[in-house]
Scaffold this motif. Structure first.
Motif, PDB file in Angstrom:
ATOM      1  N   THR A  42       0.830  -1.205   0.000  1.00 22.99           N
ATOM      2  CA  THR A  42       0.000   0.000   0.000  1.00 22.99           C
ATOM      3  C   THR A  42       0.863   1.252   0.000  1.00 22.99           C
ATOM      4  O   THR A  42       0.631   2.191  -0.779  1.00 22.99           O
ATOM      5  CB  THR A  42      -0.925   0.019   1.236  1.00 22.99           C
ATOM      6  OG1 THR A  42      -1.717  -1.166   1.255  1.00 22.99           O
ATOM      7  CG2 THR A  42      -1.845   1.233   1.203  1.00 22.99           C
ATOM      8  N   ARG A  45       2.494   2.630  -3.203  1.00 25.19           N
ATOM      9  CA  ARG A  45       1.688   3.368  -4.178  1.00 25.19           C
ATOM     10  C   ARG A  45       1.811   4.883  -4.000  1.00 25.19           C
ATOM     11  O   ARG A  45       1.209   5.639  -4.768  1.00 25.19           O
ATOM     12  CB  ARG A  45       0.212   2.982  -4.048  1.00 25.19           C
ATOM     13  CG  ARG A  45      -0.095   1.496  -4.052  1.00 25.19           C
ATOM     14  CD  ARG A  45       0.291   0.826  -5.355  1.00 25.19           C
ATOM     15  NE  ARG A  45      -0.010  -0.597  -5.352  1.00 25.19           N
ATOM     16  CZ  ARG A  45      -1.150  -1.118  -5.801  1.00 25.19           C
ATOM     17  NH1 ARG A  45      -2.102  -0.325  -6.275  1.00 25.19           N
ATOM     18  NH2 ARG A  45      -1.345  -2.418  -5.770  1.00 25.19           N
ATOM     19  N   SER A 180      -6.759  -1.160   3.082  1.00 28.45           N
ATOM     20  CA  SER A 180      -5.687  -0.776   2.158  1.00 28.45           C
ATOM     21  C   SER A 180      -6.257  -0.384   0.793  1.00 28.45           C
ATOM     22  O   SER A 180      -5.771   0.563   0.157  1.00 28.45           O
ATOM     23  CB  SER A 180      -4.686  -1.919   1.997  1.00 28.45           C
ATOM     24  OG  SER A 180      -5.202  -2.974   1.215  1.00 28.45           O
ATOM     25  N   ILE A 184      -5.662   3.103  -1.111  1.00 29.42           N
ATOM     26  CA  ILE A 184      -5.148   3.121  -2.481  1.00 29.42           C
ATOM     27  C   ILE A 184      -6.063   3.939  -3.376  1.00 29.42           C
ATOM     28  O   ILE A 184      -5.614   4.687  -4.257  1.00 29.42           O
ATOM     29  CB  ILE A 184      -4.989   1.680  -3.009  1.00 29.42           C
ATOM     30  CG1 ILE A 184      -3.839   0.968  -2.276  1.00 29.42           C
ATOM     31  CG2 ILE A 184      -4.730   1.676  -4.513  1.00 29.42           C
ATOM     32  CD1 ILE A 184      -3.728  -0.508  -2.596  1.00 29.42           C
ATOM     33  N   VAL A 188      -2.346   7.608  -1.112  1.00 33.62           N
ATOM     34  CA  VAL A 188      -1.418   7.374  -0.006  1.00 33.62           C
ATOM     35  C   VAL A 188      -0.454   8.551   0.053  1.00 33.62           C
ATOM     36  O   VAL A 188       0.334   8.767  -0.869  1.00 33.62           O
ATOM     37  CB  VAL A 188      -0.636   6.060  -0.201  1.00 33.62           C
ATOM     38  CG1 VAL A 188       0.334   5.841   0.949  1.00 33.62           C
ATOM     39  CG2 VAL A 188      -1.596   4.887  -0.316  1.00 33.62           C
TER      40      VAL A 188
END
Length: 443
Positions: A42, A45, A180, A184, A188
């Motif tokens: 996660t 990203r 998560s 996303i 993030v």
């Protein structure tokens, strides 16, 4: 813990019963690694993933230290809690532990102490200090929920309901994955995202453990005959040496990383050691609950426990041999972890140096189980001192004699340190008279 105890009734324990107890524990321990994969994937990203992951990793390094007192409640409860009186005594100790952890977390998060630790000890720069502190302000609550989880898991393990550890971990991973996906989708922007995912997962697992644990506590007798645990003083006499020993053990990792920085190629040494160590932990995590087999079954049927541990005790070394000395390791590093070239070659050499660690680790866990059964937790302080001493001596000797070994120095130091710990415990169990053990189940 000086009251006379009745001798437990000897029974024949089947391998199927031991497997049904142990397998969920091993699976739940192995699944822990997936939670970190979810978080790291996660955070990767983010627009600046290196900085964010590094900040999260530093805060997690401190959490590993501050969370340790809470994790020790699992062994404490699985060994000592047998009736309502011992449960309430252990709960009082747990509340004191939680209060101390929370106080320490607040001091680190909101006073200059946190800046001193992260800047002076972990080497965090001014640019990243605020981000790291924000991450830790979320992670400090993880310790509390981790403690609740471990406290009631101890009750669950003693009652042989180990499937609930796997269930709790599975539900935790599902919750973390869903959260998560939300981050996303929304973006993030900070390491706090990883901390929030970790905290959410720990809250879920703590809730599952609390719900099942409370049901089991209600079924416990008010007072078990001849059970010596009657107040928090008795619990502290068992718990305190574990706590002291953990404060000794936390220096082993930093000592290895610090000394690897003095090898011929420090960057290669540290990175290859980190990769190899993560694989070793992944392999060995499944076998990290042998002590619970000993705690719960050794005094009932020691022969069955010996057969079970002999059957599985050499598996980690066998798996390590396959990875370190065959093409399986190359394929794993290249296609799963994504390590190539010189780093891959060095990581393989470090894995080969970890063979002794994989061989020793299961038997040390068995011996520690005997320490818990015999009520001799003070021995663990001595064993950790032996571990740290040999680890540090090996590091210095290798740096002076063979700094070109790079990451392998860390593997040999950790392996020889653990071997020294095993030898110390084995000799102590043989020559030191045991304290009165805790009674086991008679059914």
């Amino acid at each position: 813990m000086n009251q006379p105890l009745s001798q437990p009734k000897q029974q024949d324990i089947s391998m199927m019963r031991l497997w049904s107890f142990f397998l969920p524990l091993g699976i739940s321990a192995s699944l822990v690694t997936i939670s970190h994969v979810i978080i790291n994937s996660t955070l990767s990203r983010a627009a600046d993933p290196e900085r964010i992951i590094a900040g999260y990793a530093v805060a997690m390094s401190l959490l590993a230290i501050t969370e340790r007192p809470a994790v020790l409640l699992r062994q404490t409860c699985s060994t000592l809690v047998r009736d309502q009186i011992s449960f309430k005594s252990a709960l009082t100790v747990a509340q004191l532990v939680f209060g101390s952890i929370m106080a320490m977390g607040l001091l680190i998060s909101y006073t200059p102490l946190g800046m001193l630790i992260f800047k002076g000890v972990f080497g965090v720069g001014e640019d990243n200090l605020d981000d790291v502190l924000l991450v830790y302000r979320v992670l400090m609550f993880v310790s509390i929920f981790s403690g609740i989880r471990c406290f009631y898991q101890g009750v669950i393990i003693y009652n042989l309901r180990t499937k609930w550890l796997t269930i709790g971990m599975a539900v935790r991973l599902a919750g973390m994955y869903m959260l998560s996906l939300y981050f996303i989708h929304t973006g993030v922007t900070s390491g706090v995202v990883g901390a929030a995912i970790f905290l959410f997962g720990m809250m879920i697992e703590a809730a599952v453990s609390f719900a099942e644990g409370r049901l089991l506590v209600r079924k416990m007798p008010d007072r078990l005959e001849n059970h010596p645990i009657e107040n928090k003083k008795h619990v502290f006499s068992f718990y305190r040496p574990l706590l002291f020993s953990s404060f000794i053990a936390v220096w082993i990792g930093p000592a290895i990383n610090a000394m690897l920085g003095k090898t011929w190629d420090a960057e290669l040494a540290i990175s290859s050691f980190a990769i190899a160590a993560s694989l070793v932990m992944l392999l060995s995590s499944f076998f990290s609950y042998f002590h619970q087999i000993v705690i719960n079954f050794y005094r009932i049927d020691p022969v069955a426990v010996r057969k079970f541990t002999l059957m599985l005790g050499f598996v980690p070394a066998l798996l390590m041999g396959l990875i370190a000395f065959t093409d399986i390791g190359v394929l794993l590093l290249e296609h799963v972890i994504g390590v190539h070239g010189r780093l891959q070659e060095e990581s393989i050499r470090v894995l080969q140096s970890f063979m002794l660690f994989a061989l020793v680790m299961p038997w040390l866990d068995v011996m520690n189980g005997l320490v818990f059964v015999r009520g001799q937790t003070k021995l663990i302080i001595g064993s950790q001192i032996a571990n740290l001493s040999i680890t540090f001596t090996t590091l210095i000797a290798c740096i002076l004699v063979a700094p070109e070994w790079n990451g392998s120095i860390g593997a040999w130091a950790q392996s020889l340190g653990m071997s020294a710990e095993l030898i110390f415990v084995a000799l102590a169990l043989r020559f030191i008279k045991p304290a009165d053990p805790v009674p086991v189940r008679h059914s």
